[in-house]
Design an enzyme around this catalytic site. Structure first.
Site, PDB file in Angstrom:
ATOM      1  N   ASP A   8       0.504   9.886   8.830  1.00 37.54           N
ATOM      2  CA  ASP A   8      -0.063  11.231   8.778  1.00 37.54           C
ATOM      3  C   ASP A   8       0.628  12.236   9.707  1.00 37.54           C
ATOM      4  OD1 ASP A   8      -1.146   9.835  10.903  1.00 37.54           O
ATOM      5  OD2 ASP A   8      -3.241  10.182  10.368  1.00 37.54           O
ATOM      6  N   ASP A  24      -8.019   0.851  19.370  1.00 36.16           N
ATOM      7  CA  ASP A  24      -7.690  -0.397  18.677  1.00 36.16           C
ATOM      8  C   ASP A  24      -6.168  -0.465  18.509  1.00 36.16           C
ATOM      9  OD1 ASP A  24      -7.084   1.387  16.561  1.00 36.16           O
ATOM     10  OD2 ASP A  24      -9.115   1.216  15.783  1.00 36.16           O
ATOM     11  N   ASP A  26      -2.963  -1.183  15.906  1.00 33.74           N
ATOM     12  CA  ASP A  26      -2.525  -1.300  14.515  1.00 33.74           C
ATOM     13  C   ASP A  26      -1.101  -1.828  14.515  1.00 33.74           C
ATOM     14  OD1 ASP A  26      -4.884   0.182  13.392  1.00 33.74           O
ATOM     15  OD2 ASP A  26      -4.037   1.744  14.675  1.00 33.74           O
TER      16      ASP A  26
HETATM   17  P1  ATP Z   1      -7.592   5.922  16.470  1.00 30.65           P
HETATM   18  O1  ATP Z   1      -7.591   4.456  16.056  1.00 30.65           O
HETATM   19  O2  ATP Z   1      -7.449   6.135  17.920  1.00 30.65           O
HETATM   20  O3  ATP Z   1      -8.706   6.694  15.853  1.00 30.65           O
HETATM   21  P2  ATP Z   1      -5.187   5.965  14.921  1.00 30.65           P
HETATM   22  O4  ATP Z   1      -4.073   6.958  14.860  1.00 30.65           O
HETATM   23  O5  ATP Z   1      -4.821   4.581  15.340  1.00 30.65           O
HETATM   24  O6  ATP Z   1      -6.277   6.588  15.855  1.00 30.65           O
HETATM   25  P3  ATP Z   1      -6.218   4.748  12.546  1.00 30.65           P
HETATM   26  O7  ATP Z   1      -7.249   5.267  11.624  1.00 30.65           O
HETATM   27  O8  ATP Z   1      -6.499   3.517  13.322  1.00 30.65           O
HETATM   28  O9  ATP Z   1      -5.878   5.950  13.513  1.00 30.65           O
HETATM   29  O10 ATP Z   1      -4.908   4.566  11.690  1.00 30.65           O
HETATM   30  C1  ATP Z   1      -3.765   3.899  12.185  1.00 30.65           C
HETATM   31  C2  ATP Z   1      -2.508   4.608  11.745  1.00 30.65           C
HETATM   32  O11 ATP Z   1      -2.405   4.569  10.320  1.00 30.65           O
HETATM   33  C3  ATP Z   1      -2.433   6.080  12.089  1.00 30.65           C
HETATM   34  O12 ATP Z   1      -1.981   6.296  13.391  1.00 30.65           O
HETATM   35  C4  ATP Z   1      -1.460   6.593  11.056  1.00 30.65           C
HETATM   36  O13 ATP Z   1      -0.146   6.278  11.411  1.00 30.65           O
HETATM   37  C5  ATP Z   1      -1.829   5.774   9.833  1.00 30.65           C
HETATM   38  N1  ATP Z   1      -2.830   6.459   9.000  1.00 30.65           N
HETATM   39  C6  ATP Z   1      -4.176   6.334   9.072  1.00 30.65           C
HETATM   40  N2  ATP Z   1      -4.782   7.101   8.160  1.00 30.65           N
HETATM   41  C7  ATP Z   1      -3.815   7.730   7.481  1.00 30.65           C
HETATM   42  C8  ATP Z   1      -3.807   8.656   6.388  1.00 30.65           C
HETATM   43  N3  ATP Z   1      -4.928   9.090   5.840  1.00 30.65           N
HETATM   44  N4  ATP Z   1      -2.593   9.067   5.930  1.00 30.65           N
HETATM   45  C9  ATP Z   1      -1.447   8.616   6.478  1.00 30.65           C
HETATM   46  N5  ATP Z   1      -1.401   7.761   7.504  1.00 30.65           N
HETATM   47  C10 ATP Z   1      -2.557   7.313   8.006  1.00 30.65           C
HETATM   48 MG    MG Z   2      -6.072   2.900  15.348  1.00 29.25          MG
END
Ligand code: ATP
Ligand code: MG
Length: 484
Positions: A190, A99, A101
């Site tokens: 994170d 997805d 962000d």
């Molecule tokens: P994917 O969507 O492929 O699972 P993602 O890294 O995009 O991986 P998301 O859950 O969509 O994960 O979160 C988007 C972004 O928000 C992350 O890449 C990170 O930068 C931030 N993020 C998400 N969860 C946390 C958290 N618990 N603490 C700090 N930052 C976070």
């Molecule tokens: Mg994501």
């Protein structure tokens, strides 16, 4: 792999619009705030390592139209807007993002005003979901670092930040809506590889930490002090494990070494959130490697304590079935087939149910009420940790109960099992039981023949099956629930 990584930072120039589908809006952003001196202070470009468009491989053609639309709309309204997180990370690795962000300096309310089908979700962490058909773009406002807020702490006049944060006494973030600048936003994320920013303004990539190096070295590194960051949000430990498994990355030494010390904090995370996380861990196509890491880092015991305890006892058919179910889940997802969480959880808790029933072989076959009672106990204990929703626990019970029905050798039972809406899942489960080494007298093959046969063949099979009814075995009950 090296070849792929070299591509990350020395990709072909993205030559304007040549070879690239037209962006959703042809208008350049209204004001180029990236270049504007006052706002570049806000953006703190001096804090960033900047990779220009001809030095990275991200192309607009790999970004969804919906994400581009959000980026351009916010830009045209004079806001800063960046692709961030998994979208940037996965594009740099040559993978298809799950997805997209977006991070922006527009507040949630301002974002909402710009997009008709958008809504603000979350209290702890406000996010705007912008819907485009089936796709949802997540937009968040730049967040700043903040310590626990003291009473009487007031934002200074004209301060961009709005103080709205709260920590628990253990340091866990309860609310995190203090807005800030992009560099602060980066450090609130994170992991370093999740804190890379891409802008369609001039197609640059910005890195405020060591994201680029870590991506090249395939490392998951917590931003800041891992002890503090895990205390703030213990789910980050699960996320670190998830990304290591999914991306085949290693965990940086400090990020790894303190998991042992802080894993217990997962007990303070709500079971509802842990359910969401457990799905991301196990139903995203990487269940097998993820499960290995959950065991290795000893965090799995905070998600599935009973299962993990029994798995440590060695290779029983019930334990093998868990592994097979994880493997099947990954294989199905790789083939774009659907998976049902109920099947996965039924498999994960199968050793626990069997243990509860002291059901260790054909001589200890339980009856239906016994299965129902044990299922209640097992599910009740599990949902204290991971809140599996009722629609799934109902299906899990049905899969378990049908295991018994599939073994009954009379016409009515055979018909009612076959017509049960959960038959297919229960049959697949039965095949897994046999594959895991349980001797069921070729029952799986019988049901396969039955399904493939015409009406006449079905009748013959049923009659032969009824005639082959084995002598009723007495269940030798050991006292259940004692564990060992
Ligand atoms: P994917 O969507 O492929 O699972 P993602 O890294 O995009 O991986 P998301 O859950 O969509 O994960 O979160 C988007 C972004 O928000 C992350 O890449 C990170 O930068 C931030 N993020 C998400 N969860 C946390 C958290 N618990 N603490 C700090 N930052 C976070
Ligand atoms: Mg994501």
């Amino acid at each position: 792999m090296l070849k792929k990584l070299r591509r990350v930072f020395s990709g072909k120039p993205e030559a304007g619009s040549a070879g690239v589908p037209a962006p959703v809006s042809n208008q350049p952003p209204m004001n180029d705030r990236l270049m504007d001196s006052s706002s570049s202070t806000r953006l703190r470009l001096d804090q960033a390592r900047i990779v220009e468009r001809d030095k990275h491989c991200i192309s607009r053609k790999n970004i969804s139209n919906a994400a581009l639309k959000v980026l351009y709309t916010l830009g045209n309204e004079g806001y800063h807007a960046f692709l961030v997180g998994g979208g940037v990370r996965d594009l740099l690795l040559g993978n298809k993002p799950k997805d997209f962000d977006i991070a922006t300096d527009a507040t949630p309310e301002e974002i909402k005003r710009l997009f008709r089908s958008s809504r603000i979700i979350g209290r702890r962490f406000k996010i705007v979901h912008i819907r485009f058909g089936r796709e949802i773009i997540e937009a968040t406002t730049f967040r700043a670092h903040h310590g626990p807020v003291d009473e009487g702490d007031e934002p200074e006049a004209g301060d961009f930040r709005k103080l709205d944060s709260a920590h628990s006494s253990s340091g866990m973030i309860l609310r995190d809506n203090v807005y800030g600048n992009i560099d602060e936003d980066a450090l609130r994320r994170d992991f370093t590889v999740n804190a890379l920013y891409y802008t369609v303004n001039n197609f640059r990539l910005l890195d405020f930490s060591t994201g680029f190096e870590d991506l090249e070295n395939r490392l998951i590194r917590v931003l800041g002090d891992p002890a503090v960051r895990y205390k703030e949000d213990p789910v980050r430990m699960l996320r670190a494990i998830r990304f290591c498994a999914k991306l085949d990355f290693s965990m940086e030494e400090n990020s790894r070494s303190c998991i042992d010390q802080f894993a217990h904090l997962l007990q303070s995370v709500s079971p509802a959130r842990l359910f969401d996380e457990s799905l991301k861990l196990l139903a995203a196509g990487f269940a097998q490697p993820t499960f290995v890491l959950l065991k290795q880092y000893r965090v799995g015991e905070y998600l599935f304590p009973d299962t993990m305890k029994l798995l440590s006892r060695g290779e029983t058919p019930e334990n093998k079935l868990v592994q097979l179910a994880l493997r099947n889940t990954d294989e199905r997802l790789a083939q774009d087939k659907s998976v049902t969480p109920a099947f996965l959880y039924a498999a994960l808790l199968w050793p626990v149910l069997r243990d509860e029933l002291q059901w260790h072989g054909p001589d200890s076959l339980p009856n239906l009420p016994e299965i129902q009672t044990a299922a209640n106990t097992v599910i009740q204990r599990q949902i204290e940790h991971v809140a599996i929703p009722r629609r799934f626990t109902i299906a899990m019970r049905e899969i378990w109960e049908l295991q018994l029905r599939l073994q009954r050798r009379n016409k009515r039972s055979i018909e009612s099992a076959f017509n049960h809406p959960r038959f297919r899942a229960a049959y697949d489960f039965l095949l897994l039981r046999e594959e895991s080494g349980e001797d069921l007298d070729q029952l799986g093959r019988w049901w396969t023949d039955f399904q493939n046969g015409d009406t006449k063949h079905k009748t013959e099979l049923t009659e032969a099956f009824a005639r082959s009814r084995p002598k009723r075995r007495r269940r030798s009950r050991k006292k259940s629930g004692t564990g060992e």
